[in-house]
Enzyme design. Structure first.
Site, PDB file in Angstrom:
ATOM      1  N   ALA A  55       0.867  -1.256  -0.054  1.00 31.42           N
ATOM      2  CA  ALA A  55       0.052  -0.198  -0.198  1.00 31.42           C
ATOM      3  C   ALA A  55       0.878   1.180  -0.073  1.00 31.42           C
ATOM      4  O   ALA A  55       0.691   2.271  -0.967  1.00 31.42           O
ATOM      5  CB  ALA A  55      -0.903   0.096   1.016  1.00 31.42           C
ATOM      6  N   ARG A  96      -5.211   0.168  -9.340  1.00 34.15           N
ATOM      7  CA  ARG A  96      -5.552  -0.924  -8.198  1.00 34.15           C
ATOM      8  C   ARG A  96      -6.501  -0.135  -7.182  1.00 34.15           C
ATOM      9  O   ARG A  96      -6.436   0.803  -6.748  1.00 34.15           O
ATOM     10  CB  ARG A  96      -4.447  -1.472  -7.527  1.00 34.15           C
ATOM     11  CG  ARG A  96      -3.463  -2.365  -8.142  1.00 34.15           C
ATOM     12  CD  ARG A  96      -2.535  -3.130  -7.449  1.00 34.15           C
ATOM     13  NE  ARG A  96      -3.057  -4.385  -6.883  1.00 34.15           N
ATOM     14  CZ  ARG A  96      -2.184  -5.077  -5.738  1.00 34.15           C
ATOM     15  NH1 ARG A  96      -1.196  -4.418  -5.259  1.00 34.15           N
ATOM     16  NH2 ARG A  96      -2.874  -5.947  -5.352  1.00 34.15           N
ATOM     17  N   GLN A 204       4.111 -13.440  -1.962  1.00 32.15           N
ATOM     18  CA  GLN A 204       4.865 -12.349  -1.593  1.00 32.15           C
ATOM     19  C   GLN A 204       5.724 -12.650  -0.479  1.00 32.15           C
ATOM     20  O   GLN A 204       6.945 -12.012  -0.070  1.00 32.15           O
ATOM     21  CB  GLN A 204       4.015 -11.042  -1.165  1.00 32.15           C
ATOM     22  CG  GLN A 204       3.304 -10.546  -2.388  1.00 32.15           C
ATOM     23  CD  GLN A 204       2.167 -10.882  -2.838  1.00 32.15           C
ATOM     24  OE1 GLN A 204       1.798 -12.143  -2.391  1.00 32.15           O
ATOM     25  NE2 GLN A 204       1.013 -10.185  -3.340  1.00 32.15           N
ATOM     26  N   ASP A 245      -3.972  -2.443   3.955  1.00 27.73           N
ATOM     27  CA  ASP A 245      -4.129  -1.744   2.742  1.00 27.73           C
ATOM     28  C   ASP A 245      -5.256  -0.630   2.940  1.00 27.73           C
ATOM     29  O   ASP A 245      -5.035   0.256   1.833  1.00 27.73           O
ATOM     30  CB  ASP A 245      -4.479  -2.512   1.327  1.00 27.73           C
ATOM     31  CG  ASP A 245      -3.447  -3.431   1.235  1.00 27.73           C
ATOM     32  OD1 ASP A 245      -3.086  -4.671   1.786  1.00 27.73           O
ATOM     33  OD2 ASP A 245      -2.673  -3.104   0.326  1.00 27.73           O
ATOM     34  N   ASN A 255      -6.423  -6.308   4.593  1.00 25.15           N
ATOM     35  CA  ASN A 255      -5.045  -6.873   4.121  1.00 25.15           C
ATOM     36  C   ASN A 255      -5.019  -7.965   3.043  1.00 25.15           C
ATOM     37  O   ASN A 255      -6.031  -8.481   2.821  1.00 25.15           O
ATOM     38  CB  ASN A 255      -4.198  -7.050   5.352  1.00 25.15           C
ATOM     39  CG  ASN A 255      -2.538  -7.346   5.165  1.00 25.15           C
ATOM     40  OD1 ASN A 255      -2.133  -6.482   4.419  1.00 25.15           O
ATOM     41  ND2 ASN A 255      -2.129  -8.186   5.659  1.00 25.15           N
TER      42      ASN A 255
HETATM   43  O1  MRU Z   1      -1.228  -7.180  -3.308  1.00 20.66           O
HETATM   44  P1  MRU Z   1      -0.056  -6.672  -2.608  1.00 20.66           P
HETATM   45  O2  MRU Z   1       1.165  -7.433  -2.730  1.00 20.66           O
HETATM   46  O3  MRU Z   1       0.040  -5.000  -3.016  1.00 20.66           O
HETATM   47  O4  MRU Z   1      -0.667  -6.632  -1.052  1.00 20.66           O
HETATM   48  C1  MRU Z   1       0.261  -5.893  -0.018  1.00 20.66           C
HETATM   49  C2  MRU Z   1      -0.326  -6.151   1.481  1.00 20.66           C
HETATM   50  O5  MRU Z   1      -1.668  -6.852   1.362  1.00 20.66           O
HETATM   51  C3  MRU Z   1       0.548  -5.482   2.233  1.00 20.66           C
HETATM   52  O6  MRU Z   1       0.155  -6.343   3.638  1.00 20.66           O
HETATM   53  C4  MRU Z   1      -0.094  -4.035   2.531  1.00 20.66           C
HETATM   54  O7  MRU Z   1      -0.067  -3.367   1.545  1.00 20.66           O
HETATM   55  C5  MRU Z   1       0.767  -3.424   3.558  1.00 20.66           C
HETATM   56  S1  MRU Z   1       2.275  -3.015   2.956  1.00 20.66           S
HETATM   57  C6  MRU Z   1       3.072  -2.123   4.150  1.00 20.66           C
END
Ligand code: MRU
Length: 356
Positions: A55, A96, A204, A245, A255
């Site tokens: 995010a 997004r 991830q 997020d 999240n």
């Molecule tokens: O789909 P992504 O990889 O963008 O999702 C990211 C997450 O869910 C993270 O946990 C969230 O953005 C917090 S990042 C500091």
């Protein structure tokens, strides 16, 4: 981890052209490849295909990207320039839907030029670039503060479970949000083991969280998502910390898909569950988690994740990228100002009251 390149100020009103610089996270952990760009389409696609993700990171990338794109504007009047910036911001904002940091940072850049009385286009371009750089620097500082507050929750020998990647890669860098407490505790000499959920379908956790923790010499153990219950039962986990997020006004927090399940498992095993996030992740216009838009992603991420067919080609797939952790399962929200405690409606209101 976001960066910019170029943009040296030669004299007021004269900036050398610069670009947004990001690591292409789709290539990690195998290769470290950078993307340098000032193209709106490339920035949009980098966010959509998750070359940059997390995010706060997409917020920083969009803000710096907006400045990089708009420095090339041929607008001849202030109005024309502002309209162009608005159009580019709206385009990038569509890349997004779930992380509110994206619209938060783009709106902040827009506000900066709309509120300025400046009519010189060169100076307006500079203002936009400066705001992007300020958002990036601010994010890095906020994350360090999150780490300092969050580290107080960790004790020597603790096992901390996290999900997805909420480290330096997911923010301006280098501390991240959920990983910041572990980084700071590690700097302070505590022995912490971070259990990193692999995080299906895009991994991830194993590709990014494990990579950056190892690079920074923090002890990390990768597990498959479906092992979390067993690992908790075995007594290996003392605390769960994840990022977010978008946090609603009542503390419900979106999240990465799988976080909701983890919060239920943590509750069952009596393990405290924390969210770590800066104020830019809180969206007070959203009353509760049901109002948070959940991104739906392509079926191929599940059927042929990394190039190999792992399900029947024609099978129906459902692929929501996020879920929502209900506020009653959250022990605290670790922010740059300290740890918010329930009732979150009040503690969130107090935190945001002091922000511009
Ligand atoms: O789909 P992504 O990889 O963008 O999702 C990211 C997450 O869910 C993270 O946990 C969230 O953005 C917090 S990042 C500091």
């Amino acid at each position: 981890m976001i960066n910019s390149t170029g943009w040296k100020q030669l004299k007021p009103g004269k900036l050398m052209p610069g670009k947004l610089r990001i690591i292409d996270q789709t290539k990690l952990p195998g290769e470290v490849v950078y993307i340098e760009t000032d193209s709106a389409e490339e920035i949009y696609n980098s966010i959509k295909r998750m070359a940059v993700r997390g995010a706060p990171a997409i917020g920083c990338a969009a803000a710096l990207g907006l400045g990089a794109v708009c420095q090339h504007s041929d607008a001849v009047s202030r109005d024309e320039f502002v309209q162009e910036v608005k159009k580019t911001a709206a385009y990038l904002n569509n890349s997004r839907p779930t992380a509110v940091n994206l619209s938060w940072s783009l709106n902040r850049c827009l506000k900066k030029i709309e509120e300025s009385a400046e009519t010189d286009i060169f100076l307006l371009k500079e203002l936009l670039i400066e705001e992007g750089i300020e958002i990036l620097n601010e994010d890095c500082n906020l994350c360090k503060c999150i780490g300092e507050h969050g580290a107080k929750l960790l004790k020597d020998g603790y096992g901390m479970l996290t999900h997805c990647n909420a480290g330096g890669l997911a923010t301006g860098g280098p501390y991240g949000t959920a990983l910041a407490p572990a980084y700071i505790a590690n700097e302070n000499g505590l022995k912490i083991t971070v259990y990193s959920d692999e995080t299906r379908p895009l991994l991830q956790g194993s590709r990014l969280t494990a990579w950056e923790l190892m690079k920074n010499r923090v002890n990390v153990v990768t597990i498959c998502d479906n092992m979390a219950a067993q690992v908790m039962k075995e007594g290996r986990i003392d605390i769960v910390i994840v990022g977010s997020d978008r946090i609603a006004a009542n503390g419900d927090a979106a999240n990465k898909i799988g976080s909701y399940g983890l919060s239920i498992l943590a509750d069952y095993h009596k393990i405290p569950f924390y969210i770590a996030a800066p104020y830019s992740t809180i969206d007070p216009s959203v009353e509760n988690g049901d109002e948070i838009p959940i991104e739906q992603r392509n079926a191929d991420e599940i059927k042929r994740g990394f190039g190999k067919l792992t399900a029947p080609k024609e099978v129906n797939v459902y692929n929501p990228a996020f879920d929502v952790i209900p506020n009653e399962l959250i022990h605290g929200i670790i922010t740059e100002e300290g740890i918010l405690r329930p009732p979150f409606k009040d503690s969130i209101y107090k935190l945001l009251k002091n922000k511009k």
